[in-house]
Design an enzyme around this catalytic site. Structure first.
Site, PDB file in Angstrom:
ATOM      1  N   ASN A 165      -6.943  -7.162   5.678  1.00 54.52           N
ATOM      2  CA  ASN A 165      -7.767  -5.966   5.791  1.00 54.52           C
ATOM      3  C   ASN A 165      -7.671  -5.436   7.218  1.00 54.52           C
ATOM      4  O   ASN A 165      -8.383  -5.883   8.119  1.00 54.52           O
ATOM      5  CB  ASN A 165      -9.222  -6.291   5.434  1.00 54.52           C
ATOM      6  CG  ASN A 165     -10.077  -5.052   5.305  1.00 54.52           C
ATOM      7  OD1 ASN A 165      -9.655  -3.959   5.658  1.00 54.52           O
ATOM      8  ND2 ASN A 165     -11.286  -5.224   4.804  1.00 54.52           N
TER       9      ASN A 165
ATOM     10  N   ASP B 129       8.525  -2.166 -12.678  1.00 54.87           N
ATOM     11  CA  ASP B 129       7.655  -2.941 -13.547  1.00 54.87           C
ATOM     12  C   ASP B 129       8.021  -2.701 -15.019  1.00 54.87           C
ATOM     13  O   ASP B 129       8.408  -1.597 -15.399  1.00 54.87           O
ATOM     14  CB  ASP B 129       6.208  -2.514 -13.283  1.00 54.87           C
ATOM     15  CG  ASP B 129       5.199  -3.296 -14.089  1.00 54.87           C
ATOM     16  OD1 ASP B 129       5.057  -4.499 -13.840  1.00 54.87           O
ATOM     17  OD2 ASP B 129       4.548  -2.690 -14.965  1.00 54.87           O
TER      18      ASP B 129
ATOM     19  N   GLU C 163      11.950  -5.681 -13.859  1.00 52.08           N
ATOM     20  CA  GLU C 163      11.260  -6.804 -14.487  1.00 52.08           C
ATOM     21  C   GLU C 163      11.679  -6.861 -15.955  1.00 52.08           C
ATOM     22  O   GLU C 163      11.304  -6.003 -16.749  1.00 52.08           O
ATOM     23  CB  GLU C 163       9.748  -6.645 -14.378  1.00 52.08           C
ATOM     24  CG  GLU C 163       8.992  -7.814 -15.002  1.00 52.08           C
ATOM     25  CD  GLU C 163       7.502  -7.565 -15.150  1.00 52.08           C
ATOM     26  OE1 GLU C 163       6.747  -8.546 -15.085  1.00 52.08           O
ATOM     27  OE2 GLU C 163       7.098  -6.398 -15.330  1.00 52.08           O
TER      28      GLU C 163
END
Length: 611
Positions: free
Chosen positions: A131, A323, A352
């Site tokens: 972060n 993906d 993928e």
């Protein structure tokens, strides 16, 4: 009076211009191979207008759909240099102008070098990595707010966090970063994975801005590192603005509405498959919250092609991971992939293809000898090697190997390399963000980690490391995805353990990190590992031996998966050893004599640079 009329005209123009809420792509580039640019204009009843463009630019097509809020205008940009074009929209006596910029292109942009087998890819989930800017953890316009206490919630990791720790990734020995998607995902919950995108031209504000993403690429390029975007062609999220106001009924696959995919990717090439089964694989939705895109619709296909090319140019990207590649319409996705690689001949794209058979995975790689039987070519340069991932699953727990157990699983995997058009362009991995954690499977056994990492670092293909593996991070897939996607320790100011620094690592984290760093940084220098041939020997006594070699360099890898020490008769390997008498062992740093025999301890890996 003239001033008053002018003021009225200005106010009227502003009010009319407001009806264009979106224009995509927001701009384009000069000198592109893809020069028939389809511009989407969106706004209330925008299709009621006639459209023209300045500078004698040719409009080659205008498509108005059943939804009057859309108009698709195609212009020929082949000979258009960088400038501002002015689109005029006219409805009777009313008109307004919308600007569209053609920008200069980076020098040699088309010839950009992508990732390849000389690289090591570091896969991270940005929300769980670091972060860097707590101020963007929650954003007013986006539904889900930051809540680190919720395992499946948004934890606040962002692009600045990645930038802040590029030196860590580089020190580790990785040369490329694949981040899971960063475009906006406005789902009410579970949005941190960002695969259900709501705007594919906009970085999610909780990760940062589009400019931040450009800055990430620039900072990586300063370090000779490469940035890989995770691109989703199969589906968007149900919060996508175009799903809420569809351009056409068939922009998404309709049954009508939702129908679940059967996930049977074999139907894409099964000559015995029913049309219904094939349809429900390709057209069915991955999950109810992810409407399935229809790549057989030319408007959709052009939109996806242009969006992908736009991101490459805008952010200066070095590659794509796609993906759910094998769930797409196979003809449409082949056109998408070919359009990108036609624009960028050296651009690598890995898909993928989550299958468990080499012939079936090979089908999806460019110039596949398997797909050639059906006259199909996906044009996809690389696929993910899931059968090798399967072999990694329990092999290091199989101490007393039988005919099919232990190291023979690796051997059998590589015997099928003849099925691939290019086995050296396969992505190889121990794990990723969707699988069980390697260190969980092996209870953080360091010796087994050494065996696995040695295979990953020395075998043919492009190695990918999942964030945290290098510091012994684990996680139980059985407890849900959040457990395999835990926060990287040290990525948040409140973390008591900072594994990004040597002084902050525990003894166990240091042990895993130091080994990984040694092997991956050595790998950077080895041409034999990058591009060499592979010769392997049938495992004996659960010991697997293979060679990677070029005309100028030879590396011998020995993996003893037996609990007991083993002594190897080197005469068996004379075919590759006959010109060598000694070796430098990479892991231990010791000198090894290559006389008659070589001893290796139980559950031990050796990497020998032959001299």
């Amino acid at each position: 009076m003239k001033k008053l009329l002018y003021l009225i005209l200005v106010l009227f123009t502003i009010s009319i211009s407001a009806q264009i809420e979106k224009m995509e792509p927001p701009f384009w580039y000069e000198g592109m191979n893809y020069n028939q640019v389809q511009i989407l204009f969106y706004g209330k009843n925008i299709a009621q207008n006639q459209v023209s463009v300045s500078d004698n630019v040719v409009i080659t097509n205008v498509v108005k759909t059943e939804n009057p809020n859309y108009v698709f205008v195609t212009i020929d940009t082949k000979d258009v240099s960088s400038r501002i074009l002015h689109f005029t929209f006219r409805n009777g006596r009313k008109s307004f102008v919308k600007d569209f910029e053609i920008k200069k292109r980076r020098p040699n942009s088309a010839l950009r070098k992508s990732f390849d087998s000389s690289d090591v890819i570091y896969l991270l989930m940005p929300d769980r990595f670091a972060n860097g800017n707590p101020d963007n953890d929650s954003v007013k316009k986006l539904q889900e707010k930051g809540n680190r206490r919720l395992p499946g919630g948004r934890h606040g990791g962002d692009i600045q966090g990645i930038i802040d720790h590029l030196d860590y990734v580089q020190e580790l020995g990785a040369t490329a970063i694949w981040s899971t998607p960063l475009c906006e995902d406005n789902d009410k919950g579970y949005s941190y994975h960002t695969y259900g995108q709501s705007d594919v031209y906009q970085i999610d504000a909780r990760y940062g801005t589009n400019e931040d993403y450009k800055r990430l690429a620039a900072e990586m390029h300063k370090r000779d590192m490469k940035l890989i975007m995770d691109y989703v062609t199969n589906h968007w999220g149900a919060e996508h603005w175009m799903f809420k106001d569809m351009p056409t009924y068939d922009w998404f696959h309709q049954f009508p509405g939702y129908a679940q995919s059967n996930y049977r990717m074999t139907t894409q090439f099964d000559s015995n498959a029913s049309q219904r089964d094939a349809k429900y694989c390709m057209d069915g939705w991955f999950v109810p919250s992810m409407p399935d895109l229809n790549q057989s619709n030319p408007l959709v296909l052009n939109y996806l092609i242009q969006n992908a090319i736009w991101w490459i140019e805008y952010a200066d990207l070095d590659g794509f991971r796609v993906d759910t590649y094998s769930y797409n319409d196979k003809e449409g996705i082949a056109k998408w992939t070919k359009a990108i690689t036609d624009e960028y001949p050296y651009f690598n794209i890995v898909g993928e293809v989550w299958m468990h058979d080499q012939a079936q995975m090979s089908y999806w790689q460019k110039d596949s000898p398997i797909a050639k039987i059906q006259s199909y070519n996906s044009y996809l340069p690389s696929v993910m090697d899931f059968t090798l991932h399967d072999a990694f699953g329990n092999v290091f727990n199989e101490n007393n190997a039988g005919w099919n157990d232990g190291m023979i699983k690796f051997y059998d995997n590589f015997t099928n390399d003849f099925l691939y058009a290019n086995p050296n362009n396969l992505l190889i991995f121990l794990e990723n963000h969707d699988t069980g954690r390697f260190n969980q499977n092996y209870q953080k056994d360091f010796k087994k980690y050494q065996l696995g990492m040695t295979v990953l670092a020395t075998m043919r293909g492009i190695p990918q490391l999942y964030y945290g593996t290098e510091i012994a991070m684990a996680g139980d897939k059985g407890k849900g995805d959040a457990d395999i996607r835990q926060d990287f320790p040290g990525g948040w100011e409140s973390d008591s353990n900072n594994a990004f620094t040597n002084s902050g690592r525990t003894a166990e984290q240091k042990q895993f990190f130091d080994f990984t760093k040694k092997v991956l940084n050595w790998r950077k220098t080895s041409k034999a590992i990058h591009n060499g041939k592979l010769m392997h020997y049938i495992p004996e006594n659960n010991v697997y031996v293979y060679f990677r070699y070029t005309d100028d360099e030879t590396v011998m890898v020995i993996l003893n998966n037996n609990l007991e020490n083993q002594t190897l008769s080197l005469s068996r390997f004379e075919e590759r050893l006959k010109d060598f008498t000694s070796a430098d062992e990479v892991i231990s740093g010791s000198k090894i004599s290559l006389e008659k025999e070589l001893s290796i301890s139980g559950k031990t890996a050796m990497i020998l640079e032959l001299k």
